[in-house]
Each structure stands twice: as structure tokens, then as C-alpha cells.
Design a protein around this motif. Structure first.
Motif, PDB file in Angstrom:
ATOM      1  N   HIS A 128       0.812  -1.215   0.000  1.00 58.09           N
ATOM      2  CA  HIS A 128       0.000   0.000   0.000  1.00 58.09           C
ATOM      3  C   HIS A 128       0.848   1.269   0.000  1.00 58.09           C
ATOM      4  CE1 HIS A 128      -3.318  -2.683   1.031  1.00 58.09           C
ATOM      5  NE2 HIS A 128      -2.586  -3.144   2.020  1.00 58.09           N
ATOM      6  N   ALA A 129       2.108   1.153   0.434  1.00 53.92           N
ATOM      7  CA  ALA A 129       2.936   2.342   0.636  1.00 53.92           C
ATOM      8  C   ALA A 129       3.187   3.100  -0.653  1.00 53.92           C
ATOM      9  CB  ALA A 129       4.268   1.938   1.274  1.00 53.92           C
ATOM     10  N   ALA A 130       3.446   2.382  -1.737  1.00 52.77           N
ATOM     11  CA  ALA A 130       3.758   3.058  -3.002  1.00 52.77           C
ATOM     12  C   ALA A 130       2.587   3.900  -3.480  1.00 52.77           C
ATOM     13  CB  ALA A 130       4.140   2.024  -4.062  1.00 52.77           C
ATOM     14  N   ARG A 131       1.371   3.404  -3.306  1.00 50.20           N
ATOM     15  CA  ARG A 131       0.191   4.161  -3.735  1.00 50.20           C
ATOM     16  C   ARG A 131       0.085   5.482  -2.980  1.00 50.20           C
ATOM     17  NH1 ARG A 131      -4.231   0.898  -2.015  1.00 50.20           N
ATOM     18  NH2 ARG A 131      -4.066   2.034  -0.052  1.00 50.20           N
ATOM     19  N   GLU A 132       0.297   5.427  -1.654  1.00 51.74           N
ATOM     20  CA  GLU A 132       0.207   6.652  -0.861  1.00 51.74           C
ATOM     21  C   GLU A 132       1.372   7.592  -1.158  1.00 51.74           C
ATOM     22  OE1 GLU A 132      -2.460   7.489   1.050  1.00 51.74           O
ATOM     23  OE2 GLU A 132      -3.247   5.668   0.104  1.00 51.74           O
ATOM     24  N   ALA A 133       2.541   7.036  -1.423  1.00 51.46           N
ATOM     25  CA  ALA A 133       3.691   7.870  -1.775  1.00 51.46           C
ATOM     26  C   ALA A 133       3.432   8.597  -3.091  1.00 51.46           C
ATOM     27  CB  ALA A 133       4.953   7.023  -1.876  1.00 51.46           C
ATOM     28  N   ARG A 134       2.798   7.919  -4.027  1.00 52.44           N
ATOM     29  CA  ARG A 134       2.471   8.548  -5.309  1.00 52.44           C
ATOM     30  C   ARG A 134       1.482   9.698  -5.095  1.00 52.44           C
ATOM     31  NH1 ARG A 134       1.133   4.181  -7.401  1.00 52.44           N
ATOM     32  NH2 ARG A 134       3.235   3.499  -7.894  1.00 52.44           N
ATOM     33  N   LYS A 135       0.516   9.489  -4.213  1.00 51.29           N
ATOM     34  CA  LYS A 135      -0.426  10.572  -3.891  1.00 51.29           C
ATOM     35  C   LYS A 135       0.313  11.775  -3.320  1.00 51.29           C
ATOM     36  CE  LYS A 135      -4.543   7.834  -2.660  1.00 51.29           C
ATOM     37  NZ  LYS A 135      -5.448   7.523  -1.520  1.00 51.29           N
ATOM     38  N   ALA A 136       1.265  11.503  -2.412  1.00 53.98           N
ATOM     39  CA  ALA A 136       2.013  12.586  -1.784  1.00 53.98           C
ATOM     40  C   ALA A 136       2.781  13.397  -2.833  1.00 53.98           C
ATOM     41  CB  ALA A 136       2.967  12.025  -0.735  1.00 53.98           C
ATOM     42  N   LEU A 137       3.406  12.716  -3.776  1.00 55.63           N
ATOM     43  CA  LEU A 137       4.132  13.417  -4.836  1.00 55.63           C
ATOM     44  C   LEU A 137       3.174  14.262  -5.669  1.00 55.63           C
ATOM     45  CD1 LEU A 137       6.546  10.562  -6.013  1.00 55.63           C
ATOM     46  CD2 LEU A 137       7.151  12.579  -4.649  1.00 55.63           C
ATOM     47  N   ASP A 138       2.002  13.715  -5.974  1.00 52.51           N
ATOM     48  CA  ASP A 138       1.009  14.467  -6.749  1.00 52.51           C
ATOM     49  C   ASP A 138       0.554  15.715  -6.004  1.00 52.51           C
ATOM     50  OD1 ASP A 138       1.140  12.631  -8.798  1.00 52.51           O
ATOM     51  OD2 ASP A 138      -0.615  11.481  -8.116  1.00 52.51           O
ATOM     52  N   LEU A 139       0.619  15.685  -4.670  1.00 56.62           N
ATOM     53  CA  LEU A 139       0.232  16.836  -3.847  1.00 56.62           C
ATOM     54  C   LEU A 139       1.390  17.788  -3.592  1.00 56.62           C
ATOM     55  CD1 LEU A 139      -1.996  14.892  -1.278  1.00 56.62           C
ATOM     56  CD2 LEU A 139      -2.809  16.602  -2.933  1.00 56.62           C
ATOM     57  N   GLY A 140       2.547  17.509  -4.206  1.00 57.10           N
ATOM     58  CA  GLY A 140       3.692  18.403  -4.079  1.00 57.10           C
ATOM     59  C   GLY A 140       4.509  18.201  -2.816  1.00 57.10           C
ATOM     60  N   LEU A 141       4.467  16.992  -2.244  1.00 57.70           N
ATOM     61  CA  LEU A 141       5.170  16.716  -0.998  1.00 57.70           C
ATOM     62  C   LEU A 141       6.411  15.860  -1.239  1.00 57.70           C
ATOM     63  CD1 LEU A 141       2.110  15.693   1.222  1.00 57.70           C
ATOM     64  CD2 LEU A 141       3.226  17.922   1.163  1.00 57.70           C
ATOM     65  N   HIS A 142       7.501  16.190  -0.551  1.00 57.12           N
ATOM     66  CA  HIS A 142       8.607  15.256  -0.451  1.00 57.12           C
ATOM     67  C   HIS A 142       8.128  14.046   0.347  1.00 57.12           C
ATOM     68  CE1 HIS A 142      11.485  18.262  -1.903  1.00 57.12           C
ATOM     69  NE2 HIS A 142      10.935  19.128  -1.065  1.00 57.12           N
ATOM     70  N   VAL A 143       8.802  12.908   0.208  1.00 58.09           N
ATOM     71  CA  VAL A 143       8.344  11.672   0.842  1.00 58.09           C
ATOM     72  C   VAL A 143       9.453  11.055   1.683  1.00 58.09           C
ATOM     73  CG1 VAL A 143       7.533   9.310   0.444  1.00 58.09           C
ATOM     74  CG2 VAL A 143       6.649  11.188  -0.962  1.00 58.09           C
ATOM     75  N   PHE A 144       9.121  10.754   2.927  1.00 55.83           N
ATOM     76  CA  PHE A 144       9.970   9.934   3.794  1.00 55.83           C
ATOM     77  C   PHE A 144       9.254   8.602   3.916  1.00 55.83           C
ATOM     78  CE2 PHE A 144      11.250   8.124   7.851  1.00 55.83           C
ATOM     79  CZ  PHE A 144      12.610   8.376   7.914  1.00 55.83           C
ATOM     80  N   LEU A 145       9.783   7.578   3.233  1.00 55.34           N
ATOM     81  CA  LEU A 145       9.101   6.286   3.123  1.00 55.34           C
ATOM     82  C   LEU A 145       9.751   5.292   4.080  1.00 55.34           C
ATOM     83  CD1 LEU A 145       6.856   4.795   1.678  1.00 55.34           C
ATOM     84  CD2 LEU A 145       8.405   4.396  -0.246  1.00 55.34           C
ATOM     85  N   PHE A 146       9.168   5.175   5.276  1.00 57.52           N
ATOM     86  CA  PHE A 146       9.676   4.282   6.315  1.00 57.52           C
ATOM     87  C   PHE A 146       9.416   2.817   5.963  1.00 57.52           C
ATOM     88  CE2 PHE A 146       9.489   2.185  10.500  1.00 57.52           C
ATOM     89  CZ  PHE A 146      10.626   2.693  11.102  1.00 57.52           C
TER      90      PHE A 146
END
Length: 577
Positions: A128-146
Motif C-alpha cells: 500500500h505504501a507506493a500508492r500513498e507515496a504517489r499521492k504525496a508526490l502528486d500533492l507536491g510533498l517530499h516523501v519519507f518512506l519508512f
């Protein structure tokens, strides 16, 4: 009485990794429960449960979106009673109204509620993490993927998408970052300063940032990249982005790059990139021997040396990190003299992967073969994740050990179990471990481990053996646990405490080999031969050492003297000089 294993599946009941680890820990505290694992029902997790001896009929029916809880208990009533408590535990896992915390049901809602935010921290199962990380990028956010267990192709796609948007994806499996003085994940309280760090390793970043702090300096930013970033498939996307960000940052004067055994091709590319940087840089590639001084680029072999070199490049006049070599040698001699002849092996029980890798590299140079699941393929442990006989270096934060339970920086359970297990082995000479402090870590790890240390030593003594312990505390006085307090607690139990991870590994090797600096005499040849003094325990009083081993010891702390005599054929017996 026969032990009982039972499982329960909660359909479409998602929980993040931290809640799952806490749930496992709470279940293991219930009467009669010997082992508990709460995981999402992914194929990888089900395979790990089977390896852990928790595979039972019905487990295979769980899907990736199902919560799966499996436990082993002393009897059926205890197992049933623990499972009956699950719903109560799950219902009480989140803070209620009035807790002061604000919860959003989606990333979109969080961005709307926190319009100034520019970083998303994601801790979800890999599926599930990749899907949420993709959303974060679409919202203009850097990502810290634990999160870990993110498929490689997903990582590559995320990092390419982030690069195209001018956003950084730290991770997956990224444990530590320091951004504008704010710790993300596992991080220590260190001052701001002129040194910027890029690291594929969480505890590597922690070790270097703590040593800089102790030297009176500080960190501008520390950016994690994830352990696979420097693979040929990913190509160092996050690493090169991070170098560029620190290069442009006006507060960063010196760059430090930390990595675990990059390929020769990738190491060359990194070297060329850092050589082109207008700021001085220090690289530490754990597992790559030798050092370089080719300004503005410098390469060193240990984390402590990386911190020391960076401090000097930043203008610090601080002396050497760690204890004086003579003191370490004296402490090693005192410990070694108490061992029995059959006690020949070092056992490393680490919570940090980079700390384990650093010790592994040093020990392989000094001691020969060392079993470890932390080694890069194809050198990884032939005995499986738990290791085999002989010298051993275990990364207890590895996925195999943390499936369904808290990370060993938080939960002392796995190391207490292993400490007691090693005490039963008559060939174990010294046990080495780290205590990693900071936000997110156990509030008193030294205190939590002390009963097991005392018990392990007591068991060894009851069998006529002494067991030596060597530790390193990664932390500062500003950490909630206070490094000095933790070190004093360990010393009060007779643990030898070293100021750096490399020193801990080297003093353990010295104890295991059974010498003090006054016992060394060398002969020159294709191999170096050691003739024993009173502290030696080698058969025949002689031992062969490669030139690489000699160089490692001499450059580390041993004041060795060479005797230039006749040539010595490799691996031959020699008479005393």
C-alpha cells in the motif's frame, strides 16, 4: 506440556507497522503467551511466520489487506484468552478525543489542514505504501518512506516521478533523517552545524551525527535514501538529488556520504560526482578497504573516521574520537585473561544494520570468516538468518527478526533472548552490542538489557567460564535517555563501553585474539607471523596474519613493531624468534 499455536484473521482490517509492532509486544506480555506476531497477511509475512514456527492451518487464507495475528502459548486456554483480548486492544489503540492530536482520514485532508507542510512520512505495508507515496508526490510533498517490502519497480517509478517534480523520495526502508534540525524516524538530538549527510543507512547517519555533536559541531541536514538506492537498478536517484540539495544549501559547508558496499561502478560514479562538488566531501563505503585524500574528495573506511575527517574539514580542532589506544588495549587484556582456551569467538548482536556491517568488515579483516546475514550477496550467511557457529555478526533489525514485533531499538526482547542463548555456547568469548538512543528509541535500553547481561554472565560462570561484554552507545546528552547515564549503567555491570562502533568492534577482536600490545612480534614475509607472549592462547604459540590484518590493526590502535628477518611462506609454522 505441549505448546499451542493459534491464529486469527481480521478481514480488511488495516493497521500500520507501528501499531502492529505494539500489538505484538502487548500480546507477548499476557499470561502464558510465549510468542506473538501481528502482521498484514502479505505473502512475504506469511513466509516469515512459517520460518518463525508460527505457520498454522488457516494462515494461508489471509490476504494482503487482512490483519493476521498468530501466537504461541503454553496451553490452549492461554492462547484462547489472548486472542479474546485482541478486539479490546485494537479498539483502544488510537488516542481518543481530547488527546491533543489531530487525525486526518486522507493525505488530501492533511494537506488542506496543514497548508505549510511539504513532507509526508509514510509507514504502511509495502503493498500500500507506493500508492500513498504517489499521492504525496502528486500533492507536491517530499516523501519519507519508512515502509519496507516496497517492490523494486515501484521504488524506481516513485523516485523518477519525484525527480521530475523536483521532489525527494527518501526510502523505502528509510529509518532516519534530520531536516532543519527536526528528526524524522529514529534520530538523535544533535545541534545544527555545517556538515550535511547523505546516507543509505539510518544508524550510520546516527553514528556520524552523534560523533560530530560530541566534537562540538553539528548537522545542517541528514537525508536518508533507502538501502537499495545505490543499486544498479535504481542508479542512486535519491543520493544524487540529495548531494545536489546539500551542494546548494548555504548552511552546508562539508558533505558526508555513507553507503554499504556500492558496486565498483557506482563507487566510481559517486567519486566523480563528489569530485565535481565545490564543497569538500567525505565518503565512507562500508566494506571498501583503503582510504583516499584527493581534495575536495576524501574517502575513509569507518563511520568514526568519516565524522573525524568532516569535523577537521569544517575547521574543528577536536582531537581523536574515542578512547586512547593504550586504554583500550589494557581493558582488552584484562578481559582476555579471564577467558578459557575454548572461548575463541566474537558474537555481535546489533540493532543497527550499518553498525553491524561496519563491525563485520573489521572482523573479517582481523579474524577471518564471520557469519552474517548483513553481508551483501553472495557473502551472506550460509547458515541462514540466525547464523551458525564461529564468529557471528547479526543485524537484529533485519526483516526476519522484526516480523510482527517491535524493532530492537524499541523492544529489548530479541536481544535479551539472544544474549541468554549465547551464554550457553562454551566457545563464545565476547558479546558485542549497540545501544541506540534518541527519539523513537526505548526510554532505557541499557536498563532493559542489564538483567539479561547479568543472567548470561551468571550462567557462564556456573559452567566455569567468564563471558565478556563490549558495547557502544549511540547518543548525546540531549537525547531523552542521556548517553552518559546509559554508559554508566552498562559500566556498572562490568560492560566495556567504547566511544565509537569501530572501537567496540576492534576491542572485541582484541579480546577474542587474546593479546595485549606488548605481546606482538612480527616476522616479515608473504604473511606475518605472530609469536606469542604470556597473553596468547593460540595452539603452538603462533598465528598467521595477513598484511591487510596487520595494517588494519596498526592504523586502528595497536602499536605494533615489525621484526625484519627471513621470508615466511604463507600459512607455515614458524619457530619463536
Amino acid at each position: 506440556m505441549t505448546q499451542v499455536v493459534k491464529a486469527r484473521i481480521f478481514r480488511r482490517e488495516y493497521r500500520d507497522s507501528m501499531v502492529l509492532m505494539l500489538l505484538s509486544a502487548r500480546l507477548e506480555k499476557l499470561p502464558g503467551v510465549l510468542k506473538a506476531a501481528a502482521v498484514m497477511g502479505t505473502d512475504a509475512n506469511k513466509e516469515l511466520l512459517s520460518v518463525m514456527g508460527l505457520g498454522v492451518p488457516g494462515v494461508s487464507e489471509a490476504g494482503a489487506s487482512d490483519l493476521l495475528v498468530v501466537l504461541r502459548a503454553t496451553d490452549s486456554d492461554s492462547a484462547s484468552g489472548a486472542l479474546a483480548r485482541l478486539e479490546e486492544m485494537l479498539a483502544g489503540e488510537m488516542p481518543g478525543p481530547g488527546s491533543g492530536e489531530v487525525f486526518y482520514r486522507s493525505l488530501e485532508g492533511a494537506v488542506a489542514g496543514l497548508p505549510g507542510a511539504n513532507l509526508a512520512v509514510i509507514s504502511l505495508p509495502g503493498a500500500h505504501a507506493a500508492r500513498e507515496a504517489r499521492k504525496a508526490l502528486d500533492l507536491g510533498l517530499h516523501v519519507f518512506l519508512f515502509s519496507d517490502h516496497v517492490p523494486l519497480d515501484e521504488e524506481i517509478a516513485l523516485k523518477k516521478a519525484g525527480r521530475e517534480r523536483g521532489l525527494l523520495v527518501m526510502g523505502p526502508d528509510c529509518g532516519t533523517a534530520l531536516i532543519d534540525g527536526l528528526g524524522v524516524g529514529f534520530a538523535n538530538a544533535v545541534r545544527r552545524g555545517p556538515v550535511g549527510i547523505v546516507g543509505a543507512s539510518g544508524t550510520g547517519i546516527q553514528e556520524v551525527s552523534v560523533l560530530l555533536h560530541r566534537a562540538g559541531l553539528g548537522v545542517s541536514h541528514a537525508l536518508g535514501t533507502g538501502g537499495r538506492d545505490l543499486s544498479s537498478e535504481v542508479g542512486g536517484i535519491a543520493t544524487f538529488q540529495s548531494i545536489g540539495l546539500l551542494e546548494e544549501d548555504p548552511r552546508t559547508e562539508v558533505l558526508v556520504l555513507l553507503a554499504k558496499s556500492p558496486s565498483a561502478e557506482m563507487a566510481g560514479i559517486l567519486r566523480a560526482r563528489l569530485k565535481s562538488c565545490p564543497k569538500p566531501s567525505v565518503a565512507c563505503f562500508l566494506g571498501q578497504a583503503g582510504e583516499e585524500d584527493d581534495p575536495p574528495f576524501h574517502r575513509v573506511s569507518t563511520l568514526a573516521k568519516a565524522a573525524r575527517k568532516a569535523a577537521r574539514l569544517a575547521g574543528s580542532t577536536a582531537g581523536e574520537f574515542g578512547e586512547a589506544p593504550a586504554l583500550l588495549s589494557r581493558l582488552a587484556g584484562q578481559e582476555s585473561r579471564r577467558l578459557q582456551p575454548q572461548q575463541r569467538f566474537v558474537r555481535g548482536l546489533f540493532s543497527g544494520g550499518s553498525l553491524c556491517r561496519e563491525a563485520l568488515c573489521l572482523w573479517r579483516d582481523l579474524l577471518g570468516p564471520v557469519d552474517s546475514q548483513a553481508a551483501p550477496p553472495p557473502e551472506a550467511s550460509p547458515s541462514g538468518p540466525t547464523g551458525g557457529p564461529g564468529h557471528l555478526a547479526l543485524d537484529l533489525g533485519d526483516d526476519f527478526f522484526t516480523a510482527g514485533r517491535l524493532h530492537p531499538m524499541i523492544d529489548p526482547g530479541i536481544r535479551r533472548e539472544r544474549l541468554l542463548q549465547e551464554a550457553e555456547d562454551p566457545s563464545a568469548a565476547v558479546i558485542v552490542f549497540d545501544v541506540v538512543l534518541g527519539h523513537g528509541s526505548h526510554p532505557d535500553m541499557a536498563g532493559a538489557l542489564l538483567p539479561a547481561i547479568v543472567e548470561a554472565r551468571s550462567r557462564a560462570l556456573s559452567r566455569g567460564r567468564y563471558l565478556s561484554f563490549v558495547a557502544h552507545v549511540v547518543g548525546t546528552e540531549e537525547d531523552p535517555q542521556k548517553a552518559g547515564d546509559q554508559e554508566n549503567r552498562l559500566r556498572s555491570a562490568g560492560v566495556v563501553v567504547a566511544s565509537t562502533n569501530a572501537d567496540a568492534a576492534l576491542i572485541a577482536a582484541q579480546i577474542t585474539l587474546g593479546f595485549t600490545s606488548s605481546n606482538w612480534r612480527m616476522r616479515k614475509g608473504s604473511h606475518w607471523a605472530i609469536s606469542s607472549g604470556s597473553g596468547f592462547r593460540f595452539p603452538g604459540g603462533r598465528h598467521l596474519m595477513t598484511l591487510q590484518m596487520y595494517t588494519s590493526l596498526r592504523s586502528s590502535f595497536m602499536p605494533l613493531t615489525l621484526m625484519s628477518v627471513s621470508n615466511c611462506p604463507a600459512r607455515s609454522r614458524m619457530s619463536p624468534p
